[in-house]
Design a protein around this motif. Sequence first.
Motif, PDB file in Angstrom:
ATOM      1  N   THR A 452       0.858  -1.188  -0.069  1.00 18.92           N
ATOM      2  CA  THR A 452       0.184  -0.067  -0.038  1.00 18.92           C
ATOM      3  C   THR A 452       0.824   1.221  -0.169  1.00 18.92           C
ATOM      4  OG1 THR A 452       0.013   0.084   2.424  1.00 18.92           O
ATOM      5  CG2 THR A 452      -1.746  -1.323   1.435  1.00 18.92           C
ATOM      6  N   PRO A 453       0.477   2.355  -0.282  1.00 21.61           N
ATOM      7  CA  PRO A 453       1.212   3.705  -0.465  1.00 21.61           C
ATOM      8  C   PRO A 453       1.694   4.113   1.159  1.00 21.61           C
ATOM      9  CG  PRO A 453      -0.688   3.926  -1.665  1.00 21.61           C
ATOM     10  CD  PRO A 453      -0.970   2.573  -0.969  1.00 21.61           C
ATOM     11  N   ASP A 454       1.214   3.485   2.180  1.00 21.37           N
ATOM     12  CA  ASP A 454       1.730   3.725   3.521  1.00 21.37           C
ATOM     13  C   ASP A 454       2.664   2.667   3.909  1.00 21.37           C
ATOM     14  OD1 ASP A 454      -0.996   2.799   5.663  1.00 21.37           O
ATOM     15  OD2 ASP A 454       0.074   1.709   3.767  1.00 21.37           O
ATOM     16  N   GLY A 455       3.237   1.835   3.077  1.00 20.14           N
ATOM     17  CA  GLY A 455       4.294   0.825   3.407  1.00 20.14           C
ATOM     18  C   GLY A 455       3.639  -0.630   3.852  1.00 20.14           C
ATOM     19  N   ARG A 456       2.479  -0.599   4.001  1.00 18.51           N
ATOM     20  CA  ARG A 456       1.968  -1.866   4.614  1.00 18.51           C
ATOM     21  C   ARG A 456       1.916  -2.648   3.469  1.00 18.51           C
ATOM     22  NH1 ARG A 456      -2.375  -0.554   9.204  1.00 18.51           N
ATOM     23  NH2 ARG A 456      -2.908   0.676   7.601  1.00 18.51           N
ATOM     24  N   TRP A 457       1.243  -4.233   3.651  1.00 14.04           N
ATOM     25  CA  TRP A 457       1.203  -5.168   2.718  1.00 14.04           C
ATOM     26  C   TRP A 457      -0.299  -5.711   2.755  1.00 14.04           C
ATOM     27  CZ3 TRP A 457       4.548  -6.427  -1.031  1.00 14.04           C
ATOM     28  CH2 TRP A 457       5.930  -5.970  -0.890  1.00 14.04           C
ATOM     29  N   VAL A 458      -1.061  -5.990   1.484  1.00 15.23           N
ATOM     30  CA  VAL A 458      -2.308  -6.260   1.540  1.00 15.23           C
ATOM     31  C   VAL A 458      -2.217  -7.912   0.880  1.00 15.23           C
ATOM     32  CG1 VAL A 458      -4.503  -6.284   0.563  1.00 15.23           C
ATOM     33  CG2 VAL A 458      -3.471  -4.356   1.273  1.00 15.23           C
ATOM     34  N   ARG A 459      -2.872  -8.897   1.620  1.00 15.47           N
ATOM     35  CA  ARG A 459      -2.781 -10.342   0.754  1.00 15.47           C
ATOM     36  C   ARG A 459      -4.247 -10.660   0.772  1.00 15.47           C
ATOM     37  NH1 ARG A 459       1.370 -13.853   0.607  1.00 15.47           N
ATOM     38  NH2 ARG A 459       2.552 -12.434   2.082  1.00 15.47           N
ATOM     39  N   VAL A 460      -4.698 -11.378  -0.426  1.00 16.18           N
ATOM     40  CA  VAL A 460      -5.952 -12.157  -0.590  1.00 16.18           C
ATOM     41  C   VAL A 460      -6.037 -13.487   0.030  1.00 16.18           C
ATOM     42  CG1 VAL A 460      -7.618 -12.212  -2.287  1.00 16.18           C
ATOM     43  CG2 VAL A 460      -5.875 -10.485  -2.671  1.00 16.18           C
ATOM     44  N   TYR A 461      -7.298 -13.381   0.668  1.00 13.25           N
ATOM     45  CA  TYR A 461      -7.594 -14.661   1.314  1.00 13.25           C
ATOM     46  C   TYR A 461      -9.112 -15.274   0.603  1.00 13.25           C
ATOM     47  CZ  TYR A 461      -3.966 -13.752   4.340  1.00 13.25           C
ATOM     48  OH  TYR A 461      -2.880 -13.632   5.010  1.00 13.25           O
ATOM     49  N   ASN A 470      -9.513  -9.065   1.769  1.00  8.42           N
ATOM     50  CA  ASN A 470      -8.267  -8.639   1.662  1.00  8.42           C
ATOM     51  C   ASN A 470      -7.849  -7.974   3.121  1.00  8.42           C
ATOM     52  OD1 ASN A 470      -7.414  -7.793  -1.265  1.00  8.42           O
ATOM     53  ND2 ASN A 470      -9.456  -7.828  -1.012  1.00  8.42           N
ATOM     54  N   LEU A 471      -6.835  -8.546   3.670  1.00  4.98           N
ATOM     55  CA  LEU A 471      -6.389  -8.381   4.983  1.00  4.98           C
ATOM     56  C   LEU A 471      -4.913  -7.740   4.929  1.00  4.98           C
ATOM     57  CD1 LEU A 471      -7.218 -11.518   7.018  1.00  4.98           C
ATOM     58  CD2 LEU A 471      -8.505  -9.696   6.582  1.00  4.98           C
ATOM     59  N   ILE A 472      -4.969  -6.736   5.862  1.00  2.00           N
ATOM     60  CA  ILE A 472      -3.505  -5.632   5.787  1.00  2.00           C
ATOM     61  C   ILE A 472      -2.698  -6.724   6.822  1.00  2.00           C
ATOM     62  CG2 ILE A 472      -2.782  -3.508   6.658  1.00  2.00           C
ATOM     63  CD1 ILE A 472      -5.278  -2.339   5.838  1.00  2.00           C
ATOM     64  N   HIS A 473      -1.474  -6.635   6.241  1.00  2.00           N
ATOM     65  CA  HIS A 473      -0.176  -6.920   7.412  1.00  2.00           C
ATOM     66  C   HIS A 473       1.014  -5.838   7.228  1.00  2.00           C
ATOM     67  CE1 HIS A 473      -2.009 -11.013   7.217  1.00  2.00           C
ATOM     68  NE2 HIS A 473      -2.108 -10.854   5.832  1.00  2.00           N
ATOM     69  N   ASP A 474       1.638  -6.048   8.346  1.00  2.24           N
ATOM     70  CA  ASP A 474       2.787  -5.226   8.502  1.00  2.24           C
ATOM     71  C   ASP A 474       4.047  -5.317   7.605  1.00  2.24           C
ATOM     72  OD1 ASP A 474       2.099  -5.085  12.146  1.00  2.24           O
ATOM     73  OD2 ASP A 474       1.133  -3.735  10.506  1.00  2.24           O
TER      74      ASP A 474
END
Length: 486
Positions: A452-461, A470-474
């Motif tokens: 994401t633009p703020d440096g975090r990561w999105v993964r699809v489940y 879609n969940l957000i991970h650090d």
Amino acid sequence: MKSDQDTTAGLRTDWDRLQAYAAQDDESAFAEIVVSHLDLVYSTALRRLNGDVQGAKDVAQQVFCDLARTGSSLPEGSVIAGWLYRHASFLAANAQRGDRRRQLREHQALAMHDLLTNESSLWPRVAPVLDEALASLSATDRDLVVLRFLEGKTLKEVGHSAGLSEDAARMRVNRSLDKLRDLLTQHGIQTTSAALAAVLPVHALTTAPLGFSELVIGTALGTATTTVSTLGTVTNVIKIMASTKLKLTVATILLAGVAIPVVIQSRHLRQLDQENRSLRAQIEQQANTANQAVSVSQGTRDDADVRELVRLRAEVAQLRSAAQVPRSVPTPKVVLRPAPRANQPPADRIFGHDLFDGLLLSEEHVTAVKTMKQAAMDLRLVLSRTKLPEGTAPALSDPGAETGQDWKKLTQMPDEQWDRLEVLVPNIATFAKLEADDPGAIVARAKDGFQTPDGRWVRVYARADGSVVNLIHDTKDDVLTPTYGP
């Protein structure tokens, strides 16, 4: 056939035979019970299963297995034939219900598979009339359809926005989708609500170009800021120059050069520089005129008039300096995830992870969502085509028999799709239990995440009910790994 109550000398009753088997492990005694009552049990099961021979055999075997296992606990003097009849009827009824549930799941999975296969032919017919049909809905129905199917919100999020519970939101969304389907039917498009529910989330929402949101935010905020500041400058100029006739002339020129660009600026920002140059030219011309007037009137006007003209020249110089200040569009600070305000409810979380509720980040992100949706439907299709006996535990006899590479064979996924995901459930029995008891459970995940633009990561489940989330991970390597052991 001999009765359980037969006490003829030299003959044992069914109860005696059952006790002999339970106490002395006399298999011949139990075999006599089976031979005596097999026809009764088999015919009862065959009749209850509407002539299903294989099903009747399975029920008969299960009845006598249960008798061998629990027969010692029957009350003394029980009529074994009556117990066998009741148990055969019970197991046959359970088998019938299981077959009906299996057929229903198979029908639903096949229908969803057909929808996903034929969605490419449905969407080109729906797209030209979709917005017209949405406009014909009531405002409430249209809002529900937009939130659920055009923005991809969960039913809980839709209910929160509409002031409804999750169950109430589900019913209202289904009714709104049925109304949309009826409107599309009036345009000659024959389809189902399930087909629309599968097609709209995939095709109706197009991801905006990367960086476009920042441009829109900057333009909108810049227009509002420039308009307010320019109107304030015009107001101050009018107040300063309201004392003489000559000031009125200059004010008219300034209003013509400043107020008009303000109106045009909201539509054509690119013309701002040209309007500024025009304004500066007019002010220069007016300043030259004022200078000439001072030169001509030095010898004829009295001291009061001279002082007035000199003051006017100073005011014109100030206006010229103000007009030369560039009207740049401010660049606002874009806050992608604002901190929650006081008393604001926390965002939805799954296993400690925030839901990603923004637009999809890239074409690869869109492809990942489609891949996981297709994988969830393929897993459900495998379940619908697999007949599991009633009461199956959450693991098969061989826990490793249907894990890893065998899932690929069962689902017949192409290599390109299989290489993008990981299946998290160990076997079909576990998937069946999750689908029945916890439809929202995570069953598969995409291998790659998206930053994401703020440096975090999105993964699809993928979930057991066929939906995706879609969940957000650090970090890039952070993943959700539920445990579904055998």
